[in-house]
Design an enzyme around this catalytic site. Structure first.
Site, short mmCIF file in Angstrom:
data_model
loop_
_atom_site.label_atom_id
_atom_site.label_comp_id
_atom_site.label_asym_id
_atom_site.label_seq_id
_atom_site.Cartn_x
_atom_site.Cartn_y
_atom_site.Cartn_z
N ASN A 90 0.80 -1.10 0.04
CA ASN A 90 0.00 -0.03 -0.09
C ASN A 90 1.04 1.39 -0.08
O ASN A 90 1.54 1.60 1.06
CB ASN A 90 -0.96 0.05 1.35
CG ASN A 90 -1.77 1.40 1.21
OD1 ASN A 90 -2.13 1.95 0.51
ND2 ASN A 90 -2.29 1.42 2.56
N LYS A 123 0.13 4.25 -0.70
CA LYS A 123 -0.66 5.50 0.02
C LYS A 123 -0.52 6.75 -1.28
O LYS A 123 -0.30 6.51 -2.17
CB LYS A 123 -0.33 5.87 1.27
CG LYS A 123 -0.29 4.53 2.37
CD LYS A 123 -0.04 5.11 3.75
CE LYS A 123 -0.19 3.51 4.39
NZ LYS A 123 -0.20 3.84 5.84
N HIS A 145 -9.45 1.27 4.68
CA HIS A 145 -8.22 1.48 5.42
C HIS A 145 -8.64 2.68 6.54
O HIS A 145 -9.30 3.35 6.32
CB HIS A 145 -7.06 2.08 4.53
CG HIS A 145 -5.96 2.23 4.97
ND1 HIS A 145 -5.53 3.31 5.66
CD2 HIS A 145 -4.71 1.33 4.89
CE1 HIS A 145 -4.29 3.02 6.27
NE2 HIS A 145 -3.78 1.85 5.64
N GLU A 178 -6.95 5.09 7.50
CA GLU A 178 -6.66 6.49 7.21
C GLU A 178 -8.03 7.09 6.46
O GLU A 178 -8.54 8.14 6.59
CB GLU A 178 -5.57 6.70 6.36
CG GLU A 178 -4.14 6.43 7.11
CD GLU A 178 -3.08 5.94 6.31
OE1 GLU A 178 -3.04 5.93 5.08
OE2 GLU A 178 -2.23 5.52 6.94
N GLU A 211 -5.52 -4.55 10.85
CA GLU A 211 -4.73 -3.33 10.96
C GLU A 211 -4.89 -2.43 12.30
O GLU A 211 -5.77 -1.64 12.11
CB GLU A 211 -4.74 -2.33 9.70
CG GLU A 211 -4.35 -3.23 8.45
CD GLU A 211 -3.63 -2.20 7.60
OE1 GLU A 211 -2.41 -2.50 7.13
OE2 GLU A 211 -4.36 -1.29 7.11
N GLY A 222 2.07 2.88 10.52
CA GLY A 222 2.91 4.20 10.42
C GLY A 222 3.47 4.66 11.71
O GLY A 222 3.96 5.52 11.37
N SER A 235 3.04 -1.50 10.34
CA SER A 235 4.63 -1.60 10.60
C SER A 235 5.14 -2.77 10.56
O SER A 235 6.21 -3.25 11.02
CB SER A 235 5.00 -1.05 12.05
OG SER A 235 4.63 0.35 12.19
N GLY A 246 4.51 1.56 4.70
CA GLY A 246 6.09 2.30 4.74
C GLY A 246 7.30 1.54 4.10
O GLY A 246 7.85 1.68 3.30
P1 PGA Z 1 2.57 0.82 7.62
O1 PGA Z 1 1.29 1.00 6.95
O2 PGA Z 1 3.37 -0.53 7.29
O3 PGA Z 1 3.37 1.83 7.13
O4 PGA Z 1 2.37 0.77 9.02
C1 PGA Z 1 0.39 -0.10 6.99
C2 PGA Z 1 -0.97 0.34 6.28
O5 PGA Z 1 -1.24 1.31 6.41
O6 PGA Z 1 -1.69 -0.66 5.28
#
Ligand code: PGA
Length: 251
Positions: free
Chosen positions: A11, A13, A97, A99, A169, A175, A214, A236
């Site tokens: 992902n 983003k 998601h 976000e 998640e 993140g 993460s 990330g």
């Molecule tokens: P992250 O994001 O690996 O940066 O924590 C995961 C996600 O938002 O799907």
């Protein structure tokens, strides 16, 4: 890991232009040779989807969008529909998601409609669910997961359920560099599978449930080696080909 085929999704983003997408894929696809054991899905921003589909054409890698609108067309300025995605060769879509839920007011009611639309269009939904830090501290993680899943699945048929992918998640791990412990991830995923089983036990045995939050090359093996964790949704650590490759190899 079970007989379910591992599933790894990147992902990105709001990152990567068309040029950066092509550069990533040229490097990544050059390295994945042996990775026929897993489904690998890249989720670039809308503007880079067509270029990603083109670059992945003769590869095992598939392309997913990060969101879509529930209607197939209409007066929805700034939105993108499922038929628009399938028309350029996109095969899957991330829905719900955290976000989108927290920053763009995505509701479970809208998600329930988006899931139906995605199935009708032939897009594989990657549905994200997860609790916030305060919800975990308050001990209501399972209540939150159940509420999200029951609302989101409301109109999904038992026939479609096994075709989707669910990503657990925890919001506090996205993140932040704070990863859920393998025990926490395994526990939540096993709970999610039990909620699916209440709808349909065959679907529960088949549906792939990922962990996201993460995930990095350094913790992927420990997480992906756990019972019931069928793969990862990676943010990330998915923007660098070598890091995402290392995570795919750990699955
Ligand atoms: P992250 O994001 O690996 O940066 O924590 C995961 C996600 O938002 O799907």
């Amino acid at each position: 890991m079970s007989e379910r085929r591992p599933y790894l999704a990147a992902n990105w983003k709001m990152q990567k232009t068309v040029e950066e997408t092509e550069d990533f894929l040229d490097r990544f696809l050059g390295e994945i040779g042996e990775l026929a054991h897993a489904d690998i899905v890249i989720c670039p921003p809308f503007t880079a989807l067509a270029a990603a589909v083109e670059r992945c054409r003769r590869s095992p890698v598939r392309v997913a969008a990060q969101n879509m609108h529930e209607a197939s067309s209409g007066a929805y300025t700034g939105e993108i529909s499922a038929p628009m995605l399938t028309s350029i060769g996109v095969e899957a879509v991330i829905l719900g998601h955290s976000e989108r839920r927290s920053l763009f007011a995505e509701t479970d009611e809208a998600l329930a409609r988006k899931l139906v639309t995605a199935f009708e269009a032939g897009l594989q939904p990657i549905l994200c669910v997860g609790e916030s830090e305060s919800e975990r501290e308050d001990g209501v993680t399972e209540d939150v997961l159940r509420r999200q899943l029951e609302a989101d699945f409301e109109s999904v048929s038992a026939k479609d359920l096994p075709e989707m992918v669910i990503a657990y998640e925890p919001v506090w791990a996205i993140g932040t560099g704070k990863t859920a412990s393998p025990e926490q991830a395994e526990g939540a995923i096993s709970f999610i599978r039990s909620v699916v089983a209440e709808r349909d036990s065959r679907a529960a045995a088949q549906v792939r449930i990922l962990y996201g939050g993460s995930v990095k090359p350094g913790n992927a093996e420990e997480l992906l080696g756990r019972e019931g964790i069928d793969g990862a949704l990676v943010g990330g650590a998915s923007v660098e080909p070598a890091d995402f490759l290392a995570i795919c190899e750990a699955a």
